[in-house]
Design a protein around this motif. Sequence first.
Motif, PDB file in Angstrom:
ATOM      1  N   PHE A   1       0.832  -1.191   0.000  1.00 29.92           N
ATOM      2  CA  PHE A   1       0.000   0.000   0.000  1.00 29.92           C
ATOM      3  C   PHE A   1       0.873   1.250   0.000  1.00 29.92           C
ATOM      4  CE2 PHE A   1      -2.240   3.395   2.218  1.00 29.92           C
ATOM      5  CZ  PHE A   1      -3.439   3.440   1.524  1.00 29.92           C
ATOM      6  N   PHE A   2       1.822   1.299   0.888  1.00 32.30           N
ATOM      7  CA  PHE A   2       2.664   2.479   0.984  1.00 32.30           C
ATOM      8  C   PHE A   2       3.682   2.575  -0.135  1.00 32.30           C
ATOM      9  CE2 PHE A   2       1.107   2.235   5.402  1.00 32.30           C
ATOM     10  CZ  PHE A   2       0.458   3.463   5.400  1.00 32.30           C
ATOM     11  N   ALA A   3       4.062   1.435  -0.659  1.00 35.24           N
ATOM     12  CA  ALA A   3       4.989   1.465  -1.782  1.00 35.24           C
ATOM     13  C   ALA A   3       4.310   2.190  -2.949  1.00 35.24           C
ATOM     14  CB  ALA A   3       5.395   0.059  -2.191  1.00 35.24           C
TER      15      ALA A   3
ATOM     16  N   PHE B   1     -17.361 -11.489   3.932  1.00 30.48           N
ATOM     17  CA  PHE B   1     -16.573 -10.327   3.522  1.00 30.48           C
ATOM     18  C   PHE B   1     -15.334 -10.283   4.403  1.00 30.48           C
ATOM     19  CE2 PHE B   1     -16.171  -5.542   4.491  1.00 30.48           C
ATOM     20  CZ  PHE B   1     -15.150  -5.389   3.558  1.00 30.48           C
ATOM     21  N   CYS B   2     -14.180 -10.395   3.774  1.00 26.41           N
ATOM     22  CA  CYS B   2     -12.926 -10.360   4.517  1.00 26.41           C
ATOM     23  C   CYS B   2     -12.295  -8.987   4.330  1.00 26.41           C
ATOM     24  CB  CYS B   2     -11.961 -11.417   3.994  1.00 26.41           C
ATOM     25  SG  CYS B   2     -12.655 -13.077   4.039  1.00 26.41           S
ATOM     26  N   THR B   3     -11.739  -8.452   5.380  1.00 24.17           N
ATOM     27  CA  THR B   3     -11.207  -7.096   5.258  1.00 24.17           C
ATOM     28  C   THR B   3      -9.831  -7.007   4.607  1.00 24.17           C
ATOM     29  OG1 THR B   3     -10.576  -7.219   7.572  1.00 24.17           O
ATOM     30  CG2 THR B   3     -12.622  -6.071   7.056  1.00 24.17           C
ATOM     31  N   ASN B   4      -9.312  -8.129   4.186  1.00 22.19           N
ATOM     32  CA  ASN B   4      -8.204  -8.036   3.232  1.00 22.19           C
ATOM     33  C   ASN B   4      -8.134  -9.311   2.390  1.00 22.19           C
ATOM     34  OD1 ASN B   4      -6.411  -9.966   4.264  1.00 22.19           O
ATOM     35  ND2 ASN B   4      -4.857  -8.492   4.831  1.00 22.19           N
ATOM     36  N   ASP B   5      -7.349  -9.257   1.357  1.00 25.47           N
ATOM     37  CA  ASP B   5      -7.347 -10.355   0.401  1.00 25.47           C
ATOM     38  C   ASP B   5      -6.724 -11.641   0.928  1.00 25.47           C
ATOM     39  OD1 ASP B   5      -8.690  -8.904  -1.509  1.00 25.47           O
ATOM     40  OD2 ASP B   5      -6.861  -8.174  -2.475  1.00 25.47           O
TER      41      ASP B   5
ATOM     42  N   TYR C   1     -10.430  -7.505   0.218  1.00 23.25           N
ATOM     43  CA  TYR C   1     -10.259  -6.068   0.234  1.00 23.25           C
ATOM     44  C   TYR C   1      -8.797  -5.774  -0.079  1.00 23.25           C
ATOM     45  CZ  TYR C   1     -11.853  -1.383   1.640  1.00 23.25           C
ATOM     46  OH  TYR C   1     -12.253  -0.085   1.633  1.00 23.25           O
ATOM     47  N   ASP C   2      -8.580  -4.757  -0.875  1.00 22.46           N
ATOM     48  CA  ASP C   2      -7.243  -4.268  -1.272  1.00 22.46           C
ATOM     49  C   ASP C   2      -7.006  -4.498  -2.761  1.00 22.46           C
ATOM     50  OD1 ASP C   2      -6.561  -3.370   1.187  1.00 22.46           O
ATOM     51  OD2 ASP C   2      -5.162  -4.999   1.664  1.00 22.46           O
ATOM     52  N   ASP C   3      -7.592  -5.572  -3.250  1.00 21.46           N
ATOM     53  CA  ASP C   3      -7.387  -5.925  -4.643  1.00 21.46           C
ATOM     54  C   ASP C   3      -5.908  -5.980  -5.010  1.00 21.46           C
ATOM     55  OD1 ASP C   3      -8.193  -6.731  -7.119  1.00 21.46           O
ATOM     56  OD2 ASP C   3      -8.585  -4.731  -7.886  1.00 21.46           O
ATOM     57  N   VAL C   4      -5.189  -6.774  -4.274  1.00 26.76           N
ATOM     58  CA  VAL C   4      -3.773  -6.965  -4.586  1.00 26.76           C
ATOM     59  C   VAL C   4      -3.649  -7.767  -5.884  1.00 26.76           C
ATOM     60  CG1 VAL C   4      -3.100  -6.893  -2.163  1.00 26.76           C
ATOM     61  CG2 VAL C   4      -3.641  -9.081  -3.226  1.00 26.76           C
ATOM     62  N   ASP C   5      -2.481  -7.745  -6.468  1.00 27.29           N
ATOM     63  CA  ASP C   5      -2.258  -8.464  -7.726  1.00 27.29           C
ATOM     64  C   ASP C   5      -2.721  -9.904  -7.622  1.00 27.29           C
ATOM     65  OD1 ASP C   5      -1.168  -6.231  -8.750  1.00 27.29           O
ATOM     66  OD2 ASP C   5       0.920  -6.877  -8.507  1.00 27.29           O
ATOM     67  N   LEU C   6      -2.416 -10.455  -6.478  1.00 27.84           N
ATOM     68  CA  LEU C   6      -2.719 -11.848  -6.248  1.00 27.84           C
ATOM     69  C   LEU C   6      -4.203 -12.185  -6.358  1.00 27.84           C
ATOM     70  CD1 LEU C   6      -1.031 -14.288  -5.377  1.00 27.84           C
ATOM     71  CD2 LEU C   6      -1.841 -13.850  -3.055  1.00 27.84           C
TER      72      LEU C   6
ATOM     73  N   GLN D   1      -8.230   0.129  -3.738  1.00 28.29           N
ATOM     74  CA  GLN D   1      -8.056   1.510  -3.329  1.00 28.29           C
ATOM     75  C   GLN D   1      -7.091   2.199  -4.275  1.00 28.29           C
ATOM     76  OE1 GLN D   1      -7.669   1.748   0.981  1.00 28.29           O
ATOM     77  NE2 GLN D   1      -6.946  -0.350   0.949  1.00 28.29           N
ATOM     78  N   PRO D   2      -7.350   3.441  -4.573  1.00 32.32           N
ATOM     79  CA  PRO D   2      -6.471   4.192  -5.472  1.00 32.32           C
ATOM     80  C   PRO D   2      -5.217   4.646  -4.742  1.00 32.32           C
ATOM     81  CG  PRO D   2      -8.335   5.539  -4.816  1.00 32.32           C
ATOM     82  CD  PRO D   2      -8.514   4.219  -4.153  1.00 32.32           C
TER      83      PRO D   2
END
Lengths: 359, 359
Positions: free
Chosen positions: A97-99, A267-271, A297-302, A315-316
């Motif tokens: 996220f911070f990257a 609903f999980c609060t992260n992927d 949540y986060d929609d990471v690449d994975l 998230q943008p």
Amino acid sequence: MSRNEVEMPGERKRHAPRGSNAKPLTGIREVARLAGVSVGTVSNVLNRPDKVSEATLARVEQVIERLDFVPNRGAADLRTGRSRMIGLVVPDITNPFFADVARGAVDAAGQQGYVVVLCNCDQDIDKQNGYLDVLEEQRVAGVLINPIGAIPSGLSRLRDRGSGVVLVDRSAKLSDYSSAAVDDVRGGQVAIEHLLGLGAKRIALVNGPTSLRQCSDRRRGARRALSAAGRSADDLIEVVNSTMTIHAGVSAVDQLLALDSTPDAVFCTNDLLAIGVTRALAQVGRDVPGDVAVMGYDDVDLAAEAPVPLTSIGQPKYELGHVATELLLKELPMGADAKHERVVFQPHLTVRNSTTATP
Amino acid sequence: MSRNEVEMPGERKRHAPRGSNAKPLTGIREVARLAGVSVGTVSNVLNRPDKVSEATLARVEQVIERLDFVPNRGAADLRTGRSRMIGLVVPDITNPFFADVARGAVDAAGQQGYVVVLCNCDQDIDKQNGYLDVLEEQRVAGVLINPIGAIPSGLSRLRDRGSGVVLVDRSAKLSDYSSAAVDDVRGGQVAIEHLLGLGAKRIALVNGPTSLRQCSDRRRGARRALSAAGRSADDLIEVVNSTMTIHAGVSAVDQLLALDSTPDAVFCTNDLLAIGVTRALAQVGRDVPGDVAVMGYDDVDLAAEAPVPLTSIGQPKYELGHVATELLLKELPMGADAKHERVVFQPHLTVRNSTTATP
DNA sequence: CTGAAAGCGCTAACAC
DNA sequence: GTGTTAGCGCTTTCAG
């Protein structure tokens, strides 16, 4: 290389250590001398080329070229009183996220000729405050910060000293700082709305530690969506985990299965949690999304590449960093009486197979 | 994704007026005046406290405290001629590898009172060179860089101007730069040795684009290990993919299955490929590691949490950034005649279930 | 349009 | 020990 006697027309001999020059001696002054103009003129070609005659401009530029002269930004900054660097203070640059935020910030800063110094706090408040001190010494133009705990007092000192401050992914309701954040409450709401729209009856929330603002916000949004749909917010089945890993997701399923009736949507609060939940569900023969819909949540690449592609709230992140920086840069010239603004980004839903077999 | 802006009433609070004078005038000079000493003395308490008498020291420090005086590092840097900032130039901070390197670099720099400016090139050579120019203007103490293509010429100019340069994760055989890198050839070798030790007969290499140095190096190591074991390097079955994703891993399996006899071990040059391979293998009923052992590279967090925990080769990323920075800082005082050294890290093997059912 | 002069805030010789 | 002083390299009035 021959040593050339430097002869100053203006008779400045008060400077001793320059008699025998061993140094390459490159600076605006040397350029001026070789171009036969004054330093002021060289400064002008550097900063206001339009105010210099064609001829002089060309001549000076040629000398600059020949000498490989590169202006010293630090000196200029000292003189003008404002620096061209901004500090980015994050809890952990290793967090994707911070990257991403950093990437956005660096880009935005670069576009305006600013440079960003990276301050990685490792989740340590003392380290964070230490960096604030360093940034103060550096007289940075401003700082972008995602504060670890409460708003650090160092920020107000920074501001008193003339630096801008903008909060990243942290709204500043009570404090008078500009901020750029994404609306996590909304994210939780959107998630549940999606599940509800699918016809879900029994919805579970698999959360991380609610001490994290993101977790509590997403939960709040989830409950809000339930209420808005005319259902009791208490209908939400909740499982909280101290970590947000795949493993935690797997064990959350144990709790889910122990219930009187298994939920038909989670609903999980992260992927990562979602991936764990999906896997564990599959292991006990539950079909996703057939028997139960799962989203993250986060929609990471994975997320897109998971065994069953995961519906997720993205998230943008890049934009967050980018806009935060623009906010900062914008209020810089306004000085102490800058109006502070808060921009809030909306998370967005990406639907994949984990909630709808036919997307 | 909408974005709404809310305006907050800005409240400005200036510092209490310094003395009864009009100018905010805070600086070493003001401190000197109020403490009844000379600026030189104040400079001494700041930089060489041991050279100041107890009494004066205390008095000056008290004034510093009272005034909230914080020295201007930029001014000091200008005067001393050396800056306290180092540039970190990476292809993509979003890549977990470089995020970790950055963390190591920032930590090491911070320990010595240096600050790191983050330059994210987005894989773009022009952008990279642009940053090199910026860093030159900033007169950074040094730069840490993982160059995108060939060693950029900008580096030598930087060095001519007095900045140190060290290459990160890139050995510098022909160029005279210090460097810190991890030995990818060794990594490939270790991987194959592990597989061979397991009794593997037919080994496949699922690789990424060999234009990437890491990929070709790992491949080289793999072949070397085979030769060292008395087998022909050509025994290695190779599948190359243009991307290194889970999806690519999945499709690589198609090629593997089309062979006369399926391999009994596969070494993937990154973890995502390995996860894809494992998944695809499972889908066609092949057991991992029973029928075929699979291993990855990078040892990302995900590796341990994969459906079948992945054996992988890890790299000391943080250390890489840390040591590179220390290398830089160490050769700074030596100036132009610094002897350049190359430190090479060894990757390390972490064995998990994907190669041995009982680790 | 160009030149001269006055520093930005601080350090580092040298003098006392 | 402490004070004096001359700039680091550049920007910026202010004259001409």
